[in-house]
Design a protein around this motif. Sequence first.
Motif, PDB file in Angstrom:
ATOM      1  N   LEU A   1       0.859  -1.171   0.000  1.00 55.59           N
ATOM      2  CA  LEU A   1       0.000   0.000   0.000  1.00 55.59           C
ATOM      3  C   LEU A   1       0.899   1.225   0.000  1.00 55.59           C
ATOM      4  CD1 LEU A   1      -3.069   0.840   0.343  1.00 55.59           C
ATOM      5  CD2 LEU A   1      -2.505   1.165   2.747  1.00 55.59           C
ATOM      6  N   ALA A   2       0.777   2.074  -1.032  1.00 53.01           N
ATOM      7  CA  ALA A   2       1.513   3.337  -1.067  1.00 53.01           C
ATOM      8  C   ALA A   2       0.630   4.374  -0.383  1.00 53.01           C
ATOM      9  CB  ALA A   2       1.808   3.739  -2.505  1.00 53.01           C
ATOM     10  N   ASP A   3       1.174   5.044   0.618  1.00 47.31           N
ATOM     11  CA  ASP A   3       0.397   5.978   1.436  1.00 47.31           C
ATOM     12  C   ASP A   3       0.775   7.421   1.119  1.00 47.31           C
ATOM     13  OD1 ASP A   3      -1.062   7.289   3.334  1.00 47.31           O
ATOM     14  OD2 ASP A   3      -0.193   6.246   5.048  1.00 47.31           O
ATOM     15  N   ALA A   4       0.003   8.045   0.220  1.00 50.24           N
ATOM     16  CA  ALA A   4       0.273   9.437  -0.170  1.00 50.24           C
ATOM     17  C   ALA A   4      -0.294  10.439   0.828  1.00 50.24           C
ATOM     18  CB  ALA A   4      -0.296   9.702  -1.568  1.00 50.24           C
ATOM     19  N   ARG A   5      -0.860   9.952   1.926  1.00 54.38           N
ATOM     20  CA  ARG A   5      -1.377  10.867   2.947  1.00 54.38           C
ATOM     21  C   ARG A   5      -0.250  11.485   3.761  1.00 54.38           C
ATOM     22  NH1 ARG A   5      -5.420   6.522   5.389  1.00 54.38           N
ATOM     23  NH2 ARG A   5      -3.402   5.512   5.367  1.00 54.38           N
ATOM     24  N   SER A   6       0.941  10.873   3.691  1.00 48.78           N
ATOM     25  CA  SER A   6       2.103  11.421   4.387  1.00 48.78           C
ATOM     26  C   SER A   6       3.313  11.313   3.472  1.00 48.78           C
ATOM     27  CB  SER A   6       2.336  10.678   5.707  1.00 48.78           C
ATOM     28  OG  SER A   6       2.554   9.313   5.456  1.00 48.78           O
ATOM     29  N   GLY A   7       4.389  11.926   3.861  1.00 49.24           N
ATOM     30  CA  GLY A   7       5.566  11.954   3.000  1.00 49.24           C
ATOM     31  C   GLY A   7       5.471  13.117   2.030  1.00 49.24           C
ATOM     32  N   ILE A   8       6.318  13.088   1.016  1.00 51.27           N
ATOM     33  CA  ILE A   8       6.360  14.151   0.006  1.00 51.27           C
ATOM     34  C   ILE A   8       5.437  13.776  -1.147  1.00 51.27           C
ATOM     35  CG2 ILE A   8       7.823  15.330  -1.673  1.00 51.27           C
ATOM     36  CD1 ILE A   8      10.188  14.659   0.259  1.00 51.27           C
ATOM     37  N   ALA A   9       4.607  14.714  -1.536  1.00 46.83           N
ATOM     38  CA  ALA A   9       3.742  14.556  -2.704  1.00 46.83           C
ATOM     39  C   ALA A   9       3.584  15.941  -3.304  1.00 46.83           C
ATOM     40  CB  ALA A   9       2.406  13.967  -2.304  1.00 46.83           C
ATOM     41  N   SER A  10       4.478  16.301  -4.249  1.00 42.85           N
ATOM     42  CA  SER A  10       4.530  17.667  -4.756  1.00 42.85           C
ATOM     43  C   SER A  10       4.163  17.753  -6.229  1.00 42.85           C
ATOM     44  CB  SER A  10       5.947  18.226  -4.589  1.00 42.85           C
ATOM     45  OG  SER A  10       6.320  18.224  -3.247  1.00 42.85           O
ATOM     46  N   PRO A  11       3.086  18.496  -6.530  1.00 42.66           N
ATOM     47  CA  PRO A  11       2.796  18.753  -7.941  1.00 42.66           C
ATOM     48  C   PRO A  11       3.733  19.846  -8.466  1.00 42.66           C
ATOM     49  CG  PRO A  11       1.138  19.770  -6.535  1.00 42.66           C
ATOM     50  CD  PRO A  11       2.080  19.027  -5.633  1.00 42.66           C
ATOM     51  N   VAL A  12       4.114  19.729  -9.723  1.00 38.03           N
ATOM     52  CA  VAL A  12       4.947  20.740 -10.381  1.00 38.03           C
ATOM     53  C   VAL A  12       4.173  21.185 -11.617  1.00 38.03           C
ATOM     54  CG1 VAL A  12       7.176  21.241 -11.440  1.00 38.03           C
ATOM     55  CG2 VAL A  12       7.045  19.574  -9.564  1.00 38.03           C
ATOM     56  N   ASP A  13       3.603  22.406 -11.550  1.00 36.48           N
ATOM     57  CA  ASP A  13       2.763  22.920 -12.638  1.00 36.48           C
ATOM     58  C   ASP A  13       3.634  23.630 -13.672  1.00 36.48           C
ATOM     59  OD1 ASP A  13       0.554  23.570 -14.122  1.00 36.48           O
ATOM     60  OD2 ASP A  13      -0.232  25.045 -12.707  1.00 36.48           O
ATOM     61  N   LEU A  14       3.762  23.014 -14.822  1.00 34.57           N
ATOM     62  CA  LEU A  14       4.572  23.580 -15.903  1.00 34.57           C
ATOM     63  C   LEU A  14       3.654  24.001 -17.056  1.00 34.57           C
ATOM     64  CD1 LEU A  14       7.346  20.842 -15.924  1.00 34.57           C
ATOM     65  CD2 LEU A  14       7.464  23.095 -14.858  1.00 34.57           C
ATOM     66  N   GLY A  15       4.050  24.992 -17.829  1.00 26.91           N
ATOM     67  CA  GLY A  15       3.238  25.404 -18.984  1.00 26.91           C
ATOM     68  C   GLY A  15       1.972  26.104 -18.541  1.00 26.91           C
ATOM     69  N   ALA A  16       0.876  25.770 -19.195  1.00 29.50           N
ATOM     70  CA  ALA A  16      -0.415  26.398 -18.892  1.00 29.50           C
ATOM     71  C   ALA A  16      -0.827  26.085 -17.456  1.00 29.50           C
ATOM     72  CB  ALA A  16      -1.475  25.883 -19.858  1.00 29.50           C
TER      73      ALA A  16
ATOM     74  N   GLY B   1      -9.024   6.144  -3.390  1.00 31.10           N
ATOM     75  CA  GLY B   1      -9.900   7.283  -3.122  1.00 31.10           C
ATOM     76  C   GLY B   1      -9.586   8.017  -1.840  1.00 31.10           C
ATOM     77  N   ASP B   2      -8.596   7.545  -1.070  1.00 32.77           N
ATOM     78  CA  ASP B   2      -8.230   8.197   0.190  1.00 32.77           C
ATOM     79  C   ASP B   2      -6.750   8.592   0.196  1.00 32.77           C
ATOM     80  OD1 ASP B   2      -6.990   5.750   0.340  1.00 32.77           O
ATOM     81  OD2 ASP B   2      -7.769   5.231   2.335  1.00 32.77           O
ATOM     82  N   ARG B   3      -6.193   8.781  -1.007  1.00 34.04           N
ATOM     83  CA  ARG B   3      -4.788   9.122  -1.219  1.00 34.04           C
ATOM     84  C   ARG B   3      -3.855   7.960  -0.877  1.00 34.04           C
ATOM     85  NH1 ARG B   3      -2.743  14.063   1.180  1.00 34.04           N
ATOM     86  NH2 ARG B   3      -1.227  13.937  -0.486  1.00 34.04           N
ATOM     87  N   THR B   4      -4.399   6.726  -0.894  1.00 35.28           N
ATOM     88  CA  THR B   4      -3.577   5.531  -0.819  1.00 35.28           C
ATOM     89  C   THR B   4      -3.774   4.752  -2.120  1.00 35.28           C
ATOM     90  OG1 THR B   4      -5.255   4.104   0.205  1.00 35.28           O
ATOM     91  CG2 THR B   4      -3.816   5.378   1.700  1.00 35.28           C
ATOM     92  N   PHE B   5      -2.804   3.894  -2.425  1.00 32.10           N
ATOM     93  CA  PHE B   5      -2.846   3.095  -3.641  1.00 32.10           C
ATOM     94  C   PHE B   5      -2.530   1.650  -3.290  1.00 32.10           C
ATOM     95  CE2 PHE B   5      -1.970   7.380  -4.760  1.00 32.10           C
ATOM     96  CZ  PHE B   5      -2.604   7.598  -5.973  1.00 32.10           C
ATOM     97  N   THR B   6      -3.428   0.754  -3.622  1.00 37.32           N
ATOM     98  CA  THR B   6      -3.156  -0.665  -3.461  1.00 37.32           C
ATOM     99  C   THR B   6      -2.263  -1.103  -4.612  1.00 37.32           C
ATOM    100  OG1 THR B   6      -5.245  -1.051  -2.336  1.00 37.32           O
ATOM    101  CG2 THR B   6      -4.185  -2.976  -3.360  1.00 37.32           C
ATOM    102  N   GLN B   7      -1.140  -1.726  -4.283  1.00 35.31           N
ATOM    103  CA  GLN B   7      -0.180  -2.177  -5.288  1.00 35.31           C
ATOM    104  C   GLN B   7       0.024  -3.675  -5.127  1.00 35.31           C
ATOM    105  OE1 GLN B   7       2.678   1.656  -5.820  1.00 35.31           O
ATOM    106  NE2 GLN B   7       3.164   0.350  -4.127  1.00 35.31           N
ATOM    107  N   VAL B   8      -0.258  -4.430  -6.179  1.00 41.71           N
ATOM    108  CA  VAL B   8      -0.047  -5.868  -6.161  1.00 41.71           C
ATOM    109  C   VAL B   8       1.030  -6.170  -7.194  1.00 41.71           C
ATOM    110  CG1 VAL B   8      -1.080  -8.142  -6.491  1.00 41.71           C
ATOM    111  CG2 VAL B   8      -2.436  -6.289  -5.474  1.00 41.71           C
ATOM    112  N   LEU B   9       2.175  -6.625  -6.707  1.00 39.74           N
ATOM    113  CA  LEU B   9       3.288  -6.981  -7.585  1.00 39.74           C
ATOM    114  C   LEU B   9       3.264  -8.473  -7.845  1.00 39.74           C
ATOM    115  CD1 LEU B   9       5.294  -4.729  -5.478  1.00 39.74           C
ATOM    116  CD2 LEU B   9       5.958  -4.780  -7.868  1.00 39.74           C
ATOM    117  N   THR B  10       3.275  -8.851  -9.100  1.00 36.49           N
ATOM    118  CA  THR B  10       3.450 -10.237  -9.503  1.00 36.49           C
ATOM    119  C   THR B  10       4.856 -10.327 -10.059  1.00 36.49           C
ATOM    120  OG1 THR B  10       1.108 -10.418  -9.985  1.00 36.49           O
ATOM    121  CG2 THR B  10       2.560 -12.120 -10.916  1.00 36.49           C
TER     122      THR B  10
END
Length: 149
Positions: A31-46, A134-143
């Motif tokens: 599970l990747a938890d984007a609720r904490s740690g660094i999560a930075s958008p970089v708006d380029l162009g328009a 939907g809660d800023r987490t991502f379920t990741q299943v690696l095969t």
Amino acid sequence: MYKAMLMAALTLPMLGCESAHAEESWTLNTLADARSGIASPVDLGAPGDSPGDMFVFDQPLLNAEKENIGSNSGYCVRTLPGQFSECQWTLTMADGTITVAGREAETGTSLIPVVGGTGAYLGVTGMLATTPNGDRTFTQVLTLMKPNR
């Protein structure tokens, strides 16, 4: 009789080759938890969501029991606003890393190829299925598959 012996002599070495190239496979659920740690958008162009915008992240990587097992770090470049990004990230754990790269959809499950690994994951190939929860987490299943050497 000689024909049978010849066939056996030709077949046995081939059987040995096949078993030497067998692959070990397993599944790793994270599970990747984007609720904490660094999560930075970089708006380029328009301004707003546009091609070339980036998203840079370094977030906790959790196991199925939601215990921290490492980090999930990388970046995505927006290719089709509101729909797709081209991404690369590395799952870093105590026994090595797994790097994935490919097209990630904004919604639904995306299948991202494993491009390599280090440590216990050296020589690994496979696929990562990533699904936003939907809660800023991502379920990741690696095969994963690793050739037996």
